[in-house]
Motif scaffolding. Sequence first.
Motif, PDB file in Angstrom:
ATOM      1  N   ASP A 156       0.812  -1.215   0.000  1.00  0.00           N
ATOM      2  CA  ASP A 156       0.000   0.000   0.000  1.00  0.00           C
ATOM      3  C   ASP A 156       0.847   1.268   0.000  1.00  0.00           C
ATOM      4  O   ASP A 156       0.507   2.243  -0.672  1.00  0.00           O
ATOM      5  N   ARG A 157       1.938   1.289   0.753  1.00  0.00           N
ATOM      6  CA  ARG A 157       2.781   2.499   0.803  1.00  0.00           C
ATOM      7  C   ARG A 157       3.349   2.813  -0.572  1.00  0.00           C
ATOM      8  O   ARG A 157       3.418   3.985  -0.982  1.00  0.00           O
ATOM      9  N   ILE A 158       3.766   1.781  -1.298  1.00  0.00           N
ATOM     10  CA  ILE A 158       4.337   1.973  -2.632  1.00  0.00           C
ATOM     11  C   ILE A 158       3.245   2.332  -3.636  1.00  0.00           C
ATOM     12  O   ILE A 158       3.413   3.212  -4.475  1.00  0.00           O
ATOM     13  N   ALA A 159       2.106   1.648  -3.534  1.00  0.00           N
ATOM     14  CA  ALA A 159       0.994   1.949  -4.436  1.00  0.00           C
ATOM     15  C   ALA A 159       0.533   3.392  -4.280  1.00  0.00           C
ATOM     16  O   ALA A 159       0.186   4.070  -5.258  1.00  0.00           O
ATOM     17  N   ALA A 160       0.543   3.887  -3.034  1.00  0.00           N
ATOM     18  CA  ALA A 160       0.092   5.254  -2.777  1.00  0.00           C
ATOM     19  C   ALA A 160       1.006   6.275  -3.447  1.00  0.00           C
ATOM     20  O   ALA A 160       0.546   7.331  -3.883  1.00  0.00           O
ATOM     21  N   GLU A 161       2.298   5.977  -3.527  1.00  0.00           N
ATOM     22  CA  GLU A 161       3.248   6.900  -4.148  1.00  0.00           C
ATOM     23  C   GLU A 161       3.364   6.694  -5.654  1.00  0.00           C
ATOM     24  O   GLU A 161       3.756   7.617  -6.380  1.00  0.00           O
ATOM     25  N   ALA A 162       3.041   5.491  -6.122  1.00  0.00           N
ATOM     26  CA  ALA A 162       3.280   5.156  -7.531  1.00  0.00           C
ATOM     27  C   ALA A 162       2.469   6.034  -8.479  1.00  0.00           C
ATOM     28  O   ALA A 162       2.973   6.465  -9.523  1.00  0.00           O
ATOM     29  N   GLY A 163       1.210   6.299  -8.118  1.00  0.00           N
ATOM     30  CA  GLY A 163       0.381   7.122  -8.998  1.00  0.00           C
ATOM     31  C   GLY A 163       0.955   8.508  -9.175  1.00  0.00           C
ATOM     32  O   GLY A 163       1.022   9.038 -10.299  1.00  0.00           O
ATOM     33  N   ASP A 164       1.397   9.126  -8.066  1.00  0.00           N
ATOM     34  CA  ASP A 164       1.996  10.459  -8.141  1.00  0.00           C
ATOM     35  C   ASP A 164       3.315  10.414  -8.905  1.00  0.00           C
ATOM     36  O   ASP A 164       3.637  11.328  -9.672  1.00  0.00           O
ATOM     37  N   LEU A 165       4.082   9.349  -8.717  1.00  0.00           N
ATOM     38  CA  LEU A 165       5.368   9.203  -9.407  1.00  0.00           C
ATOM     39  C   LEU A 165       5.171   9.147 -10.920  1.00  0.00           C
ATOM     40  O   LEU A 165       5.861   9.844 -11.676  1.00  0.00           O
ATOM     41  N   ILE A 166       4.227   8.333 -11.369  1.00  0.00           N
ATOM     42  CA  ILE A 166       3.966   8.205 -12.798  1.00  0.00           C
ATOM     43  C   ILE A 166       3.476   9.534 -13.373  1.00  0.00           C
ATOM     44  O   ILE A 166       3.929   9.985 -14.435  1.00  0.00           O
ATOM     45  N   SER A 167       2.551  10.177 -12.674  1.00  0.00           N
ATOM     46  CA  SER A 167       2.005  11.446 -13.163  1.00  0.00           C
ATOM     47  C   SER A 167       3.078  12.519 -13.245  1.00  0.00           C
ATOM     48  O   SER A 167       3.128  13.299 -14.204  1.00  0.00           O
ATOM     49  N   THR A 168       3.954  12.572 -12.225  1.00  0.00           N
ATOM     50  CA  THR A 168       5.016  13.571 -12.228  1.00  0.00           C
ATOM     51  C   THR A 168       5.987  13.317 -13.371  1.00  0.00           C
ATOM     52  O   THR A 168       6.459  14.270 -14.021  1.00  0.00           O
ATOM     53  N   TYR A 169       6.288  12.063 -13.640  1.00  0.00           N
ATOM     54  CA  TYR A 169       7.181  11.737 -14.748  1.00  0.00           C
ATOM     55  C   TYR A 169       6.579  12.188 -16.081  1.00  0.00           C
ATOM     56  O   TYR A 169       7.261  12.819 -16.900  1.00  0.00           O
ATOM     57  N   ILE A 170       5.308  11.887 -16.293  1.00  0.00           N
ATOM     58  CA  ILE A 170       4.656  12.259 -17.556  1.00  0.00           C
ATOM     59  C   ILE A 170       4.626  13.778 -17.712  1.00  0.00           C
ATOM     60  O   ILE A 170       5.008  14.323 -18.760  1.00  0.00           O
ATOM     61  N   ASP A 171       4.187  14.467 -16.657  1.00  0.00           N
ATOM     62  CA  ASP A 171       4.103  15.927 -16.721  1.00  0.00           C
ATOM     63  C   ASP A 171       5.472  16.551 -16.984  1.00  0.00           C
ATOM     64  O   ASP A 171       5.615  17.456 -17.816  1.00  0.00           O
TER      65      ASP A 171
END
Length: 257
Positions: A156-171
């Motif tokens: 859960d801790r990794i899943a919670a950060e993964a969405g923000d990580l992917i979005s930040t990379y794309i942006d």
Amino acid sequence: MTDETAGTPASPPPSPWERERPAPARVAPAREPLSRERVVDAAFTVLDRQGLDGLSMRQVAAEAGVAVSALYAHVSSKDDLLELMYARLFAGFAMPVPDPERWREQVRDYARSWRHLLLAHRDMARISMAHVPFTAELLPHVEALLAVFRTAGLPDRIAAEAGDLISTYIDGFVLEEGMWRDRAALQAGDKSSLARPDWREMAGEMQNYFASLPEQDFPHLRALAGLMVTDSADERFDIGLEIILRGLASYLPSPSV
């Protein structure tokens, strides 16, 4: 009497009571009523032409052919308008049904599609980075992306950060692409252009420069000169995304023996 040219009876002269009759008034076609959708359409037109720095409520009103005050019946402020533009990008954007066997492929498809949506309009990456996507329209997309990570088995801790990580990379990646595109347009003398920079030429120049550096001072830059910069933004994006996905996969529980 007949009209010899046309071979038909000639039109009689107007009668006295018709001579003072005013000509029929020309009826202008009815203008489409202003709506929130029209305001957002006009805003995208201004954004693509002038960029985010040139996007103002006055410019949007001029594009829509209305007074500035008319806009505020549909949007409360410029920030509200930017959020509506951001939400518009998600219209019709279907999130996948989580599949633990295909989660990496699903994230790749999501990231590539989202990048192309951001690239469709000038400076959308800047707008994306400035607005938290936790609105009623966007929450279902956030929920669906988190479902992909949790269903795959990420903690859960990794899943919670993964969405923000992917979005930040794309942006961030698209923001860089937009900056280079604007630079290419400026060099071409057209600030409103959406022309793409010549990546192949730029890559060649940078690779040659790295290869020319003194080997005793920059052995690694010289050794990797041909790989440091590629001539394909798509390739660079996919490699960066793969690095992130492999890192996330390292957090998956080891399969039981």
